[in-house]
Design an enzyme around this catalytic site. Structure first.
Site, PDB file in Angstrom:
ATOM      1  N   ARG A  63      11.893  -2.692  10.181  1.00 55.40           N
ATOM      2  CA  ARG A  63      10.880  -2.330  11.103  1.00 55.40           C
ATOM      3  C   ARG A  63      10.733  -3.381  12.407  1.00 55.40           C
ATOM      4  NH1 ARG A  63       5.968   0.027   7.849  1.00 55.40           N
ATOM      5  NH2 ARG A  63       4.352  -1.372   9.348  1.00 55.40           N
TER       6      ARG A  63
ATOM      7  N   ARG B 256      -9.434   0.429   9.709  1.00 57.11           N
ATOM      8  CA  ARG B 256      -8.857  -0.692  10.000  1.00 57.11           C
ATOM      9  C   ARG B 256      -9.889  -1.886  10.710  1.00 57.11           C
ATOM     10  NH1 ARG B 256      -3.319  -0.098   9.564  1.00 57.11           N
ATOM     11  NH2 ARG B 256      -1.930  -1.917   9.633  1.00 57.11           N
TER      12      ARG B 256
ATOM     13  N   LYS C  92       0.821  -1.271   0.022  1.00 59.05           N
ATOM     14  CA  LYS C  92       0.136   0.163   0.037  1.00 59.05           C
ATOM     15  C   LYS C  92       0.811   1.239   0.008  1.00 59.05           C
ATOM     16  CE  LYS C  92      -2.062  -1.020   3.835  1.00 59.05           C
ATOM     17  NZ  LYS C  92      -1.294  -2.472   4.015  1.00 59.05           N
TER      18      LYS C  92
ATOM     19  N   ARG D 291       0.229  -9.791  12.935  1.00 65.20           N
ATOM     20  CA  ARG D 291      -0.340  -8.754  12.206  1.00 65.20           C
ATOM     21  C   ARG D 291      -1.293  -9.062  10.937  1.00 65.20           C
ATOM     22  NH1 ARG D 291       4.704  -5.697   9.747  1.00 65.20           N
ATOM     23  NH2 ARG D 291       2.998  -4.342   8.685  1.00 65.20           N
TER      24      ARG D 291
ATOM     25  N   ARG E 211      11.289  -6.281   3.826  1.00 60.70           N
ATOM     26  CA  ARG E 211      11.567  -4.505   3.836  1.00 60.70           C
ATOM     27  C   ARG E 211      12.512  -4.122   4.767  1.00 60.70           C
ATOM     28  NH1 ARG E 211       5.739  -2.077   4.794  1.00 60.70           N
ATOM     29  NH2 ARG E 211       5.882  -3.519   6.795  1.00 60.70           N
TER      30      ARG E 211
HETATM   31  P1  AP5 Z   1       4.932  -1.525   1.454  1.00 68.98           P
HETATM   32  O1  AP5 Z   1       4.561  -0.505   0.428  1.00 68.98           O
HETATM   33  O2  AP5 Z   1       5.722  -0.781   2.628  1.00 68.98           O
HETATM   34  O3  AP5 Z   1       3.792  -2.198   2.164  1.00 68.98           O
HETATM   35  P2  AP5 Z   1       2.441  -1.698   3.022  1.00 68.98           P
HETATM   36  O4  AP5 Z   1       1.153  -2.301   2.411  1.00 68.98           O
HETATM   37  O5  AP5 Z   1       2.397  -0.353   3.094  1.00 68.98           O
HETATM   38  O6  AP5 Z   1       2.697  -2.254   4.359  1.00 68.98           O
HETATM   39  P3  AP5 Z   1       2.875  -1.898   5.878  1.00 68.98           P
HETATM   40  O7  AP5 Z   1       3.530  -3.005   6.792  1.00 68.98           O
HETATM   41  O8  AP5 Z   1       3.228  -0.503   6.047  1.00 68.98           O
HETATM   42  O9  AP5 Z   1       1.068  -1.824   6.360  1.00 68.98           O
HETATM   43  P4  AP5 Z   1       0.784  -2.040   7.224  1.00 68.98           P
HETATM   44  O10 AP5 Z   1      -0.747  -1.809   7.069  1.00 68.98           O
HETATM   45  O11 AP5 Z   1       1.117  -3.220   8.126  1.00 68.98           O
HETATM   46  O12 AP5 Z   1       1.372  -0.946   8.437  1.00 68.98           O
HETATM   47  P5  AP5 Z   1       0.822   0.602   8.873  1.00 68.98           P
HETATM   48  O13 AP5 Z   1       1.875   1.421   9.081  1.00 68.98           O
HETATM   49  O14 AP5 Z   1      -0.491   0.949   8.383  1.00 68.98           O
HETATM   50  O15 AP5 Z   1       5.547  -2.734   1.021  1.00 68.98           O
HETATM   51  C1  AP5 Z   1       6.096  -4.008   1.887  1.00 68.98           C
HETATM   52  C2  AP5 Z   1       7.456  -4.289   1.126  1.00 68.98           C
HETATM   53  O16 AP5 Z   1       7.289  -4.882  -0.164  1.00 68.98           O
HETATM   54  C3  AP5 Z   1       8.494  -3.024   1.021  1.00 68.98           C
HETATM   55  O17 AP5 Z   1       9.895  -3.710   1.107  1.00 68.98           O
HETATM   56  C4  AP5 Z   1       8.405  -2.939  -0.439  1.00 68.98           C
HETATM   57  O18 AP5 Z   1       9.663  -2.232  -1.209  1.00 68.98           O
HETATM   58  C5  AP5 Z   1       7.786  -4.271  -0.989  1.00 68.98           C
HETATM   59  N1  AP5 Z   1       6.897  -4.246  -2.002  1.00 68.98           N
HETATM   60  C6  AP5 Z   1       6.089  -3.276  -2.403  1.00 68.98           C
HETATM   61  N2  AP5 Z   1       5.389  -3.670  -3.641  1.00 68.98           N
HETATM   62  C7  AP5 Z   1       6.061  -4.646  -4.233  1.00 68.98           C
HETATM   63  C8  AP5 Z   1       6.091  -5.266  -5.399  1.00 68.98           C
HETATM   64  N3  AP5 Z   1       5.036  -5.044  -6.280  1.00 68.98           N
HETATM   65  N4  AP5 Z   1       6.592  -6.352  -5.729  1.00 68.98           N
HETATM   66  C9  AP5 Z   1       7.772  -6.682  -4.783  1.00 68.98           C
HETATM   67  N5  AP5 Z   1       7.932  -5.888  -3.499  1.00 68.98           N
HETATM   68  C10 AP5 Z   1       7.024  -4.989  -3.224  1.00 68.98           C
HETATM   69  O19 AP5 Z   1       0.564  -0.100  10.456  1.00 68.98           O
HETATM   70  C11 AP5 Z   1       1.591  -0.474  11.614  1.00 68.98           C
HETATM   71  C12 AP5 Z   1       0.790  -0.472  12.756  1.00 68.98           C
HETATM   72  O20 AP5 Z   1       0.163   0.805  13.428  1.00 68.98           O
HETATM   73  C13 AP5 Z   1      -0.391  -1.551  12.888  1.00 68.98           C
HETATM   74  O21 AP5 Z   1       0.077  -2.943  12.767  1.00 68.98           O
HETATM   75  C14 AP5 Z   1      -1.047  -1.046  14.077  1.00 68.98           C
HETATM   76  O22 AP5 Z   1      -0.363  -1.512  15.320  1.00 68.98           O
HETATM   77  C15 AP5 Z   1      -0.922   0.359  13.942  1.00 68.98           C
HETATM   78  N6  AP5 Z   1      -2.169   1.075  13.173  1.00 68.98           N
HETATM   79  C16 AP5 Z   1      -1.937   1.842  12.175  1.00 68.98           C
HETATM   80  N7  AP5 Z   1      -3.151   2.261  11.924  1.00 68.98           N
HETATM   81  C17 AP5 Z   1      -4.016   1.919  12.667  1.00 68.98           C
HETATM   82  C18 AP5 Z   1      -5.415   1.893  12.688  1.00 68.98           C
HETATM   83  N8  AP5 Z   1      -6.401   2.545  11.734  1.00 68.98           N
HETATM   84  N9  AP5 Z   1      -6.141   1.028  13.876  1.00 68.98           N
HETATM   85  C19 AP5 Z   1      -5.439   0.566  14.782  1.00 68.98           C
HETATM   86  N10 AP5 Z   1      -3.959   0.411  14.650  1.00 68.98           N
HETATM   87  C20 AP5 Z   1      -3.421   1.049  13.483  1.00 68.98           C
END
Ligand code: AP5
Length: 265
Positions: A197, A125, A41, A208, A164
């Site tokens: 991370r 979420r 994402k 997760r 990542r």
């Molecule tokens: P990347 O683009 O970083 O993936 P992402 O989907 O953004 O993953 P995140 O882990 O950041 O999402 P998340 O939803 O867990 O985290 P968030 O920060 O929201 O890509 C991942 C990897 O793949 C990278 O290395 C990239 O280079 C590679 N890649 C990308 N595209 C590719 C492709 N096409 N081919 C090959 N490789 C590729 O949340 C973190 C934490 O915060 C949660 O666990 C929770 O504790 C808390 N939190 C955040 N928001 C809330 C909420 N609304 N409610 C409750 N808790 C929350």
């Protein structure tokens, strides 16, 4: 923290303001990105924010800014006790309680009026968060264009998350095999040291993914019923996924946008 645009108002809330305002556009894009943790994402958000004027509003980035020593580049800022408690949930791979997340978003409602539009990444979420967002949008008279949901087999999602690496300075995102920096362990953009991370460790990734299936996947039905959901395959390279996203969004936007360049491998 994956875009270079100033997001001070979003990251810090309260009276904080962005200095670098996006240009006013005729048709601001307002979407939600859904998908399992690590599906890509943030990578798509980076491409979308360079193709459109919209701002990436990621709740995860707010928590990471709070936990980083420089608070996302804003040294004179102290995280609140609620924010400090939230970081514990994040480290364990659990969701931060709805009440805390909704408090943060409510404090940043002005970001939903950003004149370039917005891209909500990681929020909502849970169904409770989605219902609260519906009320906010109704009150603020803001309409969503679409909810884009990225799909990928679970084993590939886990491989993306576990490989990542993130820049400790500018927060650019790399991957051990799919998006390698020119020099191992060093950011191409700013020379910062790359790190893994805390929530990308194997045991936390598993928590997760389970949390996503239990609490966030029901949003697919929720937004399908509202006629907003667009499902996109997240297979392949980021540029190909971005092209699919633009194709799917085009009928809703009646806009023509040239795809941004493929991120540097
Ligand atoms: P990347 O683009 O970083 O993936 P992402 O989907 O953004 O993953 P995140 O882990 O950041 O999402 P998340 O939803 O867990 O985290 P968030 O920060 O929201 O890509 C991942 C990897 O793949 C990278 O290395 C990239 O280079 C590679 N890649 C990308 N595209 C590719 C492709 N096409 N081919 C090959 N490789 C590729 O949340 C973190 C934490 O915060 C949660 O666990 C929770 O504790 C808390 N939190 C955040 N928001 C809330 C909420 N609304 N409610 C409750 N808790 C929350």
């Amino acid at each position: 923290m994956k875009t270079t645009r100033d997001r001070t108002a979003w990251l810090l809330g309260g009276d904080a303001a962005c200095t670098d305002q996006p240009l006013e556009v005729e048709r601001p894009l307002r979407i939600i990105l859904l998908g399992a943790p690590g599906v890509g994402k943030g990578t798509q958000a980076e491409l979308l924010t360079s193709g459109f004027a919209c701002c990436q509003l990621s709740t995860g980035d707010i928590f990471r800014a709070a936990s980083s020593p420089d608070h996302g580049g804003c040294e004179n800022w102290e995280p609140s006790p609620a924010m400090k408690a939230a970081l514990g949930y994040m480290r364990r791979g659990e969701l931060v309680p709805d009440e805390t997340v909704l408090g943060l978003v409510t404090e940043r409602v002005s970001c939903l009026h950003c004149r370039g539009g917005f891209l909500l990444d990681g929020f909502p979420r849970t169904v409770a968060q989605a219902e609260a967002l519906d009320l906010i949008l109704e009150r603020e008279k803001i309409k969503l264009d679409a909810v884009v949901s990225y799909d990928l087999p679970i084993e590939e999602v886990v491989a993306r998350a576990s490989g990542r690496r993130t820049c400790s300075k500018c927060k650019a995102v790399y991957h051990l095999t799919a998006r390698r920096p020119a020099k191992e362990g060093i950011c191409d953009r700013c020379g910062g040291v790359l790190y893994q991370r805390e929530d990308d460790k194997p045991e936390t990734i598993r928590v997760r993914q389970e949390t996503y299936a239990r609490s966030t996947a029901p949003l697919i039905d929720y937004y399908t019923k509202q006629g907003l959901l667009i499902s996109i395959s997240a297979e392949g390279v980021p540029g190909a996924i971005f092209a699919r996203t633009l194709d799917a969004l085009a009928p809703r936007l009646s806009l023509r946008v040239e795809p941004a360049a493929e991120p540097k491998k």
